[in-house]
Design a protein around this motif. Structure first.
Motif, PDB file in Angstrom:
ATOM      1  N   GLY A   1       0.797  -1.218   0.000  1.00  0.00           N
ATOM      2  CA  GLY A   1       0.000   0.000   0.000  1.00  0.00           C
ATOM      3  C   GLY A   1       0.825   1.261   0.000  1.00  0.00           C
ATOM      4  N   GLU A   2       2.089   1.164  -0.426  1.00  0.00           N
ATOM      5  CA  GLU A   2       2.963   2.333  -0.476  1.00  0.00           C
ATOM      6  C   GLU A   2       2.964   2.981  -1.855  1.00  0.00           C
ATOM      7  OE1 GLU A   2       6.667   0.687   0.665  1.00  0.00           O
ATOM      8  OE2 GLU A   2       6.128   0.469   2.790  1.00  0.00           O
ATOM      9  N   SER A   3       2.551   2.237  -2.863  1.00  0.00           N
ATOM     10  CA  SER A   3       2.433   2.749  -4.236  1.00  0.00           C
ATOM     11  C   SER A   3       1.120   2.266  -4.826  1.00  0.00           C
ATOM     12  CB  SER A   3       3.596   2.271  -5.114  1.00  0.00           C
ATOM     13  OG  SER A   3       4.814   2.843  -4.706  1.00  0.00           O
ATOM     14  N   ALA A   4       0.635   3.011  -5.802  1.00  0.00           N
ATOM     15  CA  ALA A   4      -0.587   2.614  -6.499  1.00  0.00           C
ATOM     16  C   ALA A   4      -0.499   3.078  -7.940  1.00  0.00           C
ATOM     17  CB  ALA A   4      -1.811   3.204  -5.809  1.00  0.00           C
ATOM     18  N   PHE A   5      -1.159   2.329  -8.825  1.00  0.00           N
ATOM     19  CA  PHE A   5      -1.145   2.661 -10.245  1.00  0.00           C
ATOM     20  C   PHE A   5      -2.577   2.686 -10.775  1.00  0.00           C
ATOM     21  CE2 PHE A   5       3.126   1.097  -9.637  1.00  0.00           C
ATOM     22  CZ  PHE A   5       3.903   1.853 -10.507  1.00  0.00           C
ATOM     23  N   GLY A   6      -2.769   3.422 -11.837  1.00  0.00           N
ATOM     24  CA  GLY A   6      -4.044   3.439 -12.528  1.00  0.00           C
ATOM     25  C   GLY A   6      -3.887   4.115 -13.877  1.00  0.00           C
ATOM     26  N   GLU A   7      -4.835   3.865 -14.755  1.00  0.00           N
ATOM     27  CA  GLU A   7      -4.800   4.486 -16.081  1.00  0.00           C
ATOM     28  C   GLU A   7      -5.850   5.589 -16.174  1.00  0.00           C
ATOM     29  OE1 GLU A   7      -3.657   2.062 -19.870  1.00  0.00           O
ATOM     30  OE2 GLU A   7      -5.001   0.836 -18.653  1.00  0.00           O
ATOM     31  N   PHE A   8      -5.400   6.756 -16.573  1.00  0.00           N
ATOM     32  CA  PHE A   8      -6.340   7.834 -16.888  1.00  0.00           C
ATOM     33  C   PHE A   8      -6.720   7.693 -18.353  1.00  0.00           C
ATOM     34  CE2 PHE A   8      -6.998  12.048 -18.806  1.00  0.00           C
ATOM     35  CZ  PHE A   8      -8.145  12.428 -18.113  1.00  0.00           C
ATOM     36  N   ILE A   9      -8.020   7.792 -18.642  1.00  0.00           N
ATOM     37  CA  ILE A   9      -8.527   7.614 -20.010  1.00  0.00           C
ATOM     38  C   ILE A   9      -9.212   8.901 -20.443  1.00  0.00           C
ATOM     39  CG2 ILE A   9      -9.958   6.175 -21.509  1.00  0.00           C
ATOM     40  CD1 ILE A   9      -9.880   4.090 -19.148  1.00  0.00           C
TER      41      ILE A   9
END
Length: 320
Positions: free
Chosen positions: A237-245
């Motif tokens: 839970g120290e990093s997170a990723f996601g895609e902006f569309i």
């Protein structure tokens, strides 16, 4: 003539003392098989004969068979004791090793006894590893691939994490038992199924969070970058990723970093970490900003043009 394995420590002192009154005993010991060496060491570890008894002890240890020696030393011989001694190498261990081995085979739970009987070699550290592993990991097929105590502690910690986050502990431990691959390879593959802790932004039409290791690896494949190296940080839970569309379908990968308990925007990434169109980057940053997440690398107002220039040219260290 085969090379003789040297002897040192407490056992050598005992052997020399006996040889002084029963000449030839030291030679008998040095030429003996690993099993006989360990049988004699086990006897000496539990017996401290006085000077007057050393002659009789020397004759007994030279002529008696293994069962007689162990019976004289310990009384009852637990199943597997002789075989375990034979797997303990040619160098005597600390005296306490033999009593510990005896006690484990005599009084421990079945899975511990079974593991001792099935591993290919034994020493003090391996006994400690066998004793500390939980029942479902205390299997010779796993133990043989555990390098040392720290490796064992790491395995236990990761399995416990997997147990907390999933209902598939049994599947993982069974996979580890049945695989001949290094432990790391099997654990790494299965940990991809662990759901990550909730990130800073929930999924919506404009944003698709990366929720587990399988999705992170898929993102790394599509973007051809090193985001999979963040697996541990994402699990913790120290990093997170996601895609902006964007509305026109263009996508950008967003990385978040949790510093001092709060999420911050770490960076925006295109394929192979190439530059992102200014309008797409602006839309992504505005989207993140609307969710109250600050940009870790945003220059302060006092930086002026030089601050923004440095930011654009040097970029976050994570993109280097």
């Amino acid at each position: 003539m085969a090379t003789i394995t040297p002897v040192s420590g407490w056992a050598l002192d005992s052997i020399v003392a006996i040889d002084e009154v029963y000449p030839g005993f030291a030679g008998h010991y040095l030429r003996a098989s690993d099993e006989r060496r360990q049988v004699i060491a086990a006897f000496l570890s539990d017996n401290s004969p006085g000077h007057d008894a050393e002659d009789a002890i020397g004759e007994f240890l030279t002529q008696a068979d293994h069962r007689s020696i162990l019976t004289q030393a310990f009384g009852h011989i637990p199943a597997g004791f002789r075989r375990a001694l034979a797997k303990s190498g040619g160098q005597p261990h600390d005296a306490a090793y033999y009593r510990e081995l005896y006690d484990l085979l005599s009084f421990e739970q079945v899975h511990v006894v079974t593991a001792i009987m099935h591993v290919t070699h034994l020493n003090a550290e391996r006994l400690e590893i066998i004793r500390m592993l939980p029942r479902d990991l205390c299997d010779s097929r796993i133990i043989e691939r555990v390098k040392d105590m720290q490796h064992a502690r790491d395995l236990i910690a990761v399995i416990d994490l997997f147990d907390e986050r999933t209902d598939m502990r049994t599947g993982l431990t069974e996979a580890i038992r049945c695989s001949s691959a290094p432990l790391e390879a099997t654990v790494r593959r299965w940990c991809r199924q662990i759901e990550y802790a909730e990130g800073p932004i929930k999924g919506c039409t404009s944003y698709q969070p990366v929720r587990n290791g399988m999705e992170l690896h898929e993102v790394a494949r599509r973007y051809e970058n090193c985001s999979r190296n963040y697996t541990v940080a994402a699990l913790l839970g120290e990093s997170a990723f996601g895609e902006f569309i964007a509305q026109d379908g263009r996508r950008v990968l967003i990385c978040f970093d949790k510093t001092d308990g709060s999420w911050k925007l770490e960076g925006l990434y295109g394929r192979r970490n190439r530059s992102i169109a200014d309008d797409l980057a602006m839309q992504a940053r505005e989207f993140v900003g609307k969710h109250g997440i600050p940009d870790r690398w945003e220059p302060s107002g006092s930086d002026g043009d030089i601050g923004r220039a440095l930011h654009r040219l040097i970029q976050p260290y994570s993109e280097w």
